[in-house]
Design a protein around this motif. Sequence first.
Motif, PDB file in Angstrom:
ATOM      1  N   ARG A 152      35.536  57.854  14.414  1.00  0.00           N
ATOM      2  CA  ARG A 152      35.662  56.409  14.582  1.00  0.00           C
ATOM      3  C   ARG A 152      34.635  55.698  13.697  1.00  0.00           C
ATOM      4  O   ARG A 152      33.633  56.297  13.306  1.00  0.00           O
ATOM      5  N   PRO A 153      34.870  54.411  13.421  1.00  0.00           N
ATOM      6  CA  PRO A 153      33.872  53.663  12.643  1.00  0.00           C
ATOM      7  C   PRO A 153      32.507  53.707  13.332  1.00  0.00           C
ATOM      8  O   PRO A 153      32.455  53.711  14.573  1.00  0.00           O
ATOM      9  N   ASN A 154      31.465  53.791  12.555  1.00  0.00           N
ATOM     10  CA  ASN A 154      30.082  53.673  13.065  1.00  0.00           C
ATOM     11  C   ASN A 154      29.562  54.919  13.816  1.00  0.00           C
ATOM     12  O   ASN A 154      28.486  54.880  14.409  1.00  0.00           O
ATOM     13  N   LYS A 183      26.839  48.188  10.916  1.00  0.00           N
ATOM     14  CA  LYS A 183      28.143  47.609  11.239  1.00  0.00           C
ATOM     15  C   LYS A 183      29.294  48.584  10.972  1.00  0.00           C
ATOM     16  O   LYS A 183      29.224  49.362  10.019  1.00  0.00           O
ATOM     17  N   PRO A 184      30.355  48.528  11.803  1.00  0.00           N
ATOM     18  CA  PRO A 184      31.503  49.424  11.575  1.00  0.00           C
ATOM     19  C   PRO A 184      32.241  49.088  10.280  1.00  0.00           C
ATOM     20  O   PRO A 184      32.094  47.993   9.750  1.00  0.00           O
ATOM     21  N   HIS A 185      33.046  50.014   9.794  1.00  0.00           N
ATOM     22  CA  HIS A 185      33.855  49.864   8.573  1.00  0.00           C
ATOM     23  C   HIS A 185      33.000  49.748   7.318  1.00  0.00           C
ATOM     24  O   HIS A 185      33.356  49.021   6.390  1.00  0.00           O
ATOM     25  N   THR A 186      31.884  50.437   7.297  1.00  0.00           N
ATOM     26  CA  THR A 186      31.028  50.412   6.111  1.00  0.00           C
ATOM     27  C   THR A 186      31.665  51.231   4.989  1.00  0.00           C
ATOM     28  O   THR A 186      31.759  50.776   3.851  1.00  0.00           O
ATOM     29  N   GLY A 216      36.057  55.093   8.807  1.00  0.00           N
ATOM     30  CA  GLY A 216      36.297  55.253  10.248  1.00  0.00           C
ATOM     31  C   GLY A 216      37.749  54.954  10.584  1.00  0.00           C
ATOM     32  O   GLY A 216      38.306  53.943  10.137  1.00  0.00           O
ATOM     33  N   HIS A 260      40.742  53.637  12.690  1.00  0.00           N
ATOM     34  CA  HIS A 260      40.829  52.531  13.640  1.00  0.00           C
ATOM     35  C   HIS A 260      42.258  52.013  13.713  1.00  0.00           C
ATOM     36  O   HIS A 260      43.108  52.411  12.909  1.00  0.00           O
ATOM     37  N   ASP A 262      30.581  59.503  18.484  1.00  0.00           N
ATOM     38  CA  ASP A 262      29.356  58.841  18.948  1.00  0.00           C
ATOM     39  C   ASP A 262      29.146  59.229  20.416  1.00  0.00           C
ATOM     40  O   ASP A 262      29.873  58.769  21.296  1.00  0.00           O
TER      41      ASP A 262
END
Length: 298
Positions: free
Chosen positions: A18-20, A41-44, A67, A69, A98
Amino acid sequence: MIVTYKKMKSGFVSIVGRPNAGKSTILNTILGEKVAIVTPKPHTTTSAIIGVFNRDNLQIVFVDTPGIHKPHKAYGELMNKASYSSFLDADVVVLVVDASLPFGTGDNLIVERLPKDKPLIIVFNKIDLARFEQVKALKEKYQTLFKDAILIETSAIRNFNLDEIISEIEKLLPEGPQYYPLDMKTISDEEFIISEIIREKIIMLTKQEIPYSVAVVVRHIENKENKKEVLVDIVTEKDSQKGIIIGKGGKLIKRIRLQSEYDLNKHFRMPVKLEILVRVEENWRDNPKLIKKLGLMK
Ligand SMILES: Nc1nc2c(ncn2[C@@H]2O[C@H](COP(=O)(O)OP(=O)(O)OP(=O)(O)O)[C@@H](O)[C@H]2O)c(=O)[nH]1
Ligand SMILES: [Mg+2]
């Protein structure tokens, strides 16, 4: 001339999650070099990034991915596609979870897409933030879903247990060729490195939707003796976003430029001068053709 063929283990390992979750942090820490940008931040990460790990008779070609999503725009779909595509060539899949978050619908999305025919290592990262009981429950859940998976607890930020990932991958990889030169840690080109460093600064310095509405396109690199001059476009989706990126009296764009130049100087070990133009391409994230034209997806 005598050519000796060195017996070695090698292969491709896709890092998904997942993102992050900490995928890029894990890769950078394993390699001891920043090959992928990282932010809180997510989606880096927005496209697949190669990182090569070398040790005696072992070469692991990692593919760090965006990530996974539920996508709301064409760009999100393409990011997910980049992650799913990494399964095709993978000898081993590393799923990063995570460990400080409960199992949710976002996790199900990935669970359903994981290839059934590839060895799977599940990394429970961020254990520095998680409670013991929480990690235990999460591990039980995943072990029920994937009976043959290898489970590893890590804290990438503290460089805890990442060597365990390498040891387990080594056991799973077949004998194979050396895919990349031993001194090569990534195959990212100059343009990509420059645009990613600038994107990292934009993500860090802006809020809400802005980090995700922005694309960075390198237009020209002039290699002069002992310095680089680079022309860059920052592409936004709306006029209002362009205004935010520029900031009052050009304050924000100046910060983005100065912070990027600082990192770029360090990376290229020479002065890098940026000339940045901010422009609008209406709703570029909804337009696959434009995304391709901007060079954001191969
Ligand atoms: N506390 C803690 N933070 C971590 C750990 N690993 C990564 N982080 C932080 O988590 C955030 C996200 O890390 P990334 O490596 O960018 O995560 P990612 O999975 O690559 O994220 P995307 O590219 O957006 O999918 C950053 O702020 C990292 O510093 C960890 O083990 N413990
Ligand atoms: Mg990442």
